[in-house]
Design a protein around this motif. Structure first.
Motif, mmCIF file in Angstrom:
data_model
loop_
_atom_site.group_PDB
_atom_site.id
_atom_site.type_symbol
_atom_site.label_atom_id
_atom_site.label_comp_id
_atom_site.label_asym_id
_atom_site.label_seq_id
_atom_site.Cartn_x
_atom_site.Cartn_y
_atom_site.Cartn_z
ATOM 1 N N VAL A 115 -5.177 10.476 -3.394
ATOM 2 C CA VAL A 115 -4.688 11.778 -2.927
ATOM 3 C C VAL A 115 -3.787 11.595 -1.716
ATOM 4 C CG1 VAL A 115 -5.366 14.014 -1.978
ATOM 5 C CG2 VAL A 115 -6.731 12.947 -3.798
ATOM 6 N N LYS A 116 -2.606 12.190 -1.804
ATOM 7 C CA LYS A 116 -1.631 12.108 -0.723
ATOM 8 C C LYS A 116 -1.369 13.497 -0.177
ATOM 9 C CE LYS A 116 2.032 10.252 1.482
ATOM 10 N NZ LYS A 116 3.239 9.924 0.752
ATOM 11 N N LEU A 117 -1.373 13.611 1.152
ATOM 12 C CA LEU A 117 -0.938 14.853 1.806
ATOM 13 C C LEU A 117 0.370 14.550 2.531
ATOM 14 C CD1 LEU A 117 -4.307 16.070 3.438
ATOM 15 C CD2 LEU A 117 -3.402 16.556 1.150
ATOM 16 N N ALA A 167 -0.083 7.291 6.727
ATOM 17 C CA ALA A 167 1.120 6.636 6.219
ATOM 18 C C ALA A 167 2.127 6.473 7.351
ATOM 19 C CB ALA A 167 1.728 7.484 5.104
ATOM 20 N N HIS A 168 2.889 5.372 7.295
ATOM 21 C CA HIS A 168 4.022 5.110 8.196
ATOM 22 C C HIS A 168 3.846 5.699 9.592
ATOM 23 C CE1 HIS A 168 5.022 9.027 6.422
ATOM 24 N NE2 HIS A 168 5.234 8.464 5.251
ATOM 25 N N LEU A 169 2.838 5.177 10.304
ATOM 26 C CA LEU A 169 2.458 5.705 11.626
ATOM 27 C C LEU A 169 3.632 5.709 12.616
ATOM 28 C CD1 LEU A 169 0.123 6.747 13.367
ATOM 29 C CD2 LEU A 169 -0.506 4.384 13.859
ATOM 30 N N ILE A 188 0.813 -1.223 0.000
ATOM 31 C CA ILE A 188 0.000 0.000 0.000
ATOM 32 C C ILE A 188 0.843 1.269 0.000
ATOM 33 C CG2 ILE A 188 -0.209 0.276 2.511
ATOM 34 C CD1 ILE A 188 -3.209 0.865 2.081
ATOM 35 N N HIS A 189 2.130 1.159 0.327
ATOM 36 C CA HIS A 189 2.925 2.393 0.438
ATOM 37 C C HIS A 189 4.405 2.102 0.232
ATOM 38 C CE1 HIS A 189 3.456 6.552 2.252
ATOM 39 N NE2 HIS A 189 4.696 6.099 2.156
ATOM 40 N N ALA A 190 4.918 2.456 -0.947
ATOM 41 C CA ALA A 190 6.345 2.284 -1.235
ATOM 42 C C ALA A 190 6.740 3.368 -2.232
ATOM 43 C CB ALA A 190 6.604 0.905 -1.825
ATOM 44 N N HIS A 191 8.027 3.561 -2.375
ATOM 45 C CA HIS A 191 8.522 4.570 -3.328
ATOM 46 C C HIS A 191 9.331 3.850 -4.394
ATOM 47 C CE1 HIS A 191 7.001 7.766 -0.785
ATOM 48 N NE2 HIS A 191 7.354 6.976 0.213
ATOM 49 N N ILE A 192 8.750 3.702 -5.569
ATOM 50 C CA ILE A 192 9.370 2.853 -6.600
ATOM 51 C C ILE A 192 9.505 3.545 -7.953
ATOM 52 C CG2 ILE A 192 8.613 0.678 -5.543
ATOM 53 C CD1 ILE A 192 6.417 0.655 -7.858
ATOM 54 N N THR A 206 7.403 -0.824 5.175
ATOM 55 C CA THR A 206 8.609 -0.220 5.737
ATOM 56 C C THR A 206 8.781 1.177 5.154
ATOM 57 O OG1 THR A 206 10.001 -1.114 3.956
ATOM 58 C CG2 THR A 206 9.812 -2.448 5.978
ATOM 59 N N ASP A 207 7.711 1.661 4.474
ATOM 60 C CA ASP A 207 7.848 2.910 3.736
ATOM 61 C C ASP A 207 9.069 2.784 2.807
ATOM 62 O OD1 ASP A 207 7.435 5.484 2.871
ATOM 63 O OD2 ASP A 207 8.305 6.439 4.643
ATOM 64 N N HIS A 208 9.178 1.643 2.139
ATOM 65 C CA HIS A 208 10.338 1.351 1.290
ATOM 66 C C HIS A 208 10.732 2.554 0.456
ATOM 67 C CE1 HIS A 208 12.802 -0.388 -1.927
ATOM 68 N NE2 HIS A 208 12.031 0.293 -2.742
ATOM 69 N N PRO A 209 11.956 2.957 0.399
ATOM 70 C CA PRO A 209 13.125 2.431 1.128
ATOM 71 C C PRO A 209 13.473 3.274 2.361
ATOM 72 C CG PRO A 209 13.861 3.767 -0.721
ATOM 73 C CD PRO A 209 12.360 3.917 -0.644
ATOM 74 N N ASN A 210 12.470 4.032 2.887
ATOM 75 C CA ASN A 210 12.747 4.962 3.994
ATOM 76 C C ASN A 210 13.079 4.255 5.307
ATOM 77 O OD1 ASN A 210 12.261 7.932 3.215
ATOM 78 N ND2 ASN A 210 10.570 6.871 2.220
ATOM 79 N N GLY A 211 12.296 3.219 5.656
ATOM 80 C CA GLY A 211 12.572 2.490 6.893
ATOM 81 C C GLY A 211 13.415 1.250 6.628
HETATM 82 ZN ZN LIG Z 1 6.506 7.181 2.053
#
Ligand SMILES: [Zn+2]
Length: 529
Positions: A162-164, A243-245, A55-59, A357-362
């Protein structure tokens, strides 16, 4: 045609938890039965689940590409893989759908190009709207029309939701006015609270399949849990996804050492059925922080004294990238790791607190199997807890030897059924008749769940076996998942005027019109309220 015979099936959306049964596939969909001559995969002793949904990654997109340039020595297996490797690695892990979590509308072409270039997986992207100057003007002057503008942006970009990100706060920082301290800061002419309320309401009324996806103000700051709670209260009564609580669950004094406020936030989430979150678990080892929250990157850069990319997207957002390593012995890193695990272990509804993991942030998505083992295997978890910074662990409830162990059913919920439901992807994350035939088959390794989830035996995408005996066999293209939302065309002249005052790009050339960028696509319709 394909029959997956006699596996233990975990399909939580349809109430199936470990029953031995067949799963049949025809023309890329799940069907009730197939003829006897259909290909057969003998899944006896194996575990069958829907394909994974992230549901949440940066690719994909400019920030991911800039991060690749920061780590050019590791194009294939590194922390920020190439498009090609991203698709392959996700498939080899049993994931078949991934959401790129943050694209400025102005960068949609870039993100779409990279999604097109990413094999196997279906992908969607969320559009950044929390620091958008034309929207700020509408929020101030004509809040009722924000909904039309959002629908227009989604259609103009091919986005899904929509992302804030640090709503109002990135623009405030860009203007040199420091960081947000409360949701009522009057930075760029609107307050964070106004942005959150107006946009969440608009998304709700539009009936988008995925609710507003919020990265709260004050990420990473000691004491930020108050802002997080204030955001949740502001959102109350509307559906919303946080996101990424983990990165927003810190107690302590501003500038002081963080403490865990995971139990308080887990309790709030448990009590509010309209809210959901992904965890953003930190995993020890290398990471790459990349975020539209440029002020956070500026702080990280002061900690690492290393490489830093800072970029601006005119009128829409900022962006920062800093390479980072999480270390077991470091108090803050260990606390972050502990808070993530607390959130998982204290959550009472796996459908609303899902894995990331909020890939690749965490950490990389490649660390999901290890994270799954931490959740499923108490002994392994306690052994790991014993290795990390002791003072940090004392600030969590983890030393109480929490006995919870996630079941395979719960893992199936937090890695596929839950994310698919939260995203409103009705054909994903389950194995009912008519669902997309995205299926993952694992050897049932009870002693080492990390090894099990790291190397599925088979992965089926749209009915085609793409991984067999743990090896990539075929790697066709995935689809773009986009939203269909209608808008009143009278919003266009209004936006055009707002654009002329703010953008260097002309309004007419702003929307993505190249059809090849938007194909092959699957459109999920909004259901206006
Ligand atoms: Zn993120």
């Amino acid at each position: 045609m394909l029959r997956i015979a006699a596996g233990r099936v975990y399909d939580p959306a349809n109430g199936i938890a470990g029953e031995v049964r067949d799963v049949c596939v025809q023309d890329g969909k799940i069907v009730t039965d197939v003829p006897g001559h259909a290909r057969r995969i003998d899944a006896r002793g194996m575990v069958v689940m829907p394909g994974g949904v992230d549901i949440h990654a940066h690719i994909a997109g400019p920030k991911v590409n800039a991060a690749r340039k920061l780590a050019p020595e590791e194009p294939y297996g590194g922390i920020v893989p190439s498009t090609f490797a991203t698709g392959h690695r996700y498939a080899l892990l049993g994931y078949t759908t991934v959401v790129e979590a943050a694209t400025p509308p102005l960068a949609a072409r870039h993100t779409l190009s990279e999604i097109r270039d990413t094999p196997v997986i279906d992908a969607a992207f969320l559009v950044l709207m929390g620091n958008n100057l034309p929207l700020f003007e509408l929020i101030r002057s004509e809040p009722a029309r924000v909904r039309e503008a959002i629908a227009w942006y989604l259609q103009a970009t091919g986005g899904y939701g929509v992302k804030l990100v640090n709503p109002g706060g990135v623009e405030m920082w860009k203007r040199g006015n420091g960081n947000v301290t409360s949701l009522d800061d009057e930075g760029p002419g609107v307050t964070p609270r106004q942005v959150i309320e107006t946009i969440a309401t608009a998304v709700h009324e539009l009936g988008l399949p995925h609710p507003v996806h919020v990265h709260c103000n004050n990420l990473g700051v000691s004491g930020n849990w108050r802002t997080t709670l204030d955001t949740l209260r502001t959102l109350e009564g509307r559906r919303a996804h946080l996101a990424h609580l983990q990165f927003h669950a810190y107690g302590g004094r501003l500038g002081g050492r963080p403490r865990s406020k995971a139990p308080e936030l887990a309790e709030y989430l448990n009590a509010h059925a309209e809210l959901s979150a992904d965890v953003g678990q930190v995993m020890f080892g290398p990471a790459m922080t990349m975020t539209a929250d440029a002020p956070v990157s500026a702080v990280l850069r002061d900690i690492t004294h290393g490489r830093w990319v800072n970029a601006d997207t005119e009128a829409e957002t900022g962006c920062g990238i800093v390479p980072f390593t999480y270390r077991e012995r470091n108090y803050v890193h260990a606390l972050q790791w502990g808070i993530g695990l607390e959130l998982f272990l204290l959550s009472r509804d796996p459908w609303r607190l899902v894995l990331s993991t909020d890939h690749p942030n965490g950490g990389s998505f490649l660390s999901y199997p290890r994270l799954i083992r931490l959740l499923m295997d108490r002994e392994f978890r306690n052994e790991q807890i014993g290795r990390v910074n002791r003072k940090a662990m004392k600030r969590t409830v983890l030393l109480d030897d929490l006995d919870r162990e996630y079941t395979l059913e719960e893992i199936a919920i937090i890695t596929r059924a839950g994310p698919a439901r939260l995203l409103g992807l009705r054909d994903k994350g389950h194995l009912g008749v008519g669902a997309d035939a995205d299926i993952t088959i694992y050897d049932d390794d009870r002693d080492d769940r990390e090894a099990m989830f790291a190397a599925p035996r088979y992965v089926i995408k749209d009915g085609r076996p793409v991984v067999e005996d743990g090896e990539l066999r075929e790697a066709g293209a995935g689809r773009l998942l986009r939203v269909g939302a209608e808008y009143d065309p009278s919003i266009e002249p209004t936006l055009e005027k707002l654009f002329e005052d703010r953008y260097s790009v002309q309004f007419a050339s702003y929307p993505v019109r190249e059809p090849w960028l938007l194909e092959p696509a699957h459109t999920v319709a909004a259901e206006p309220r």
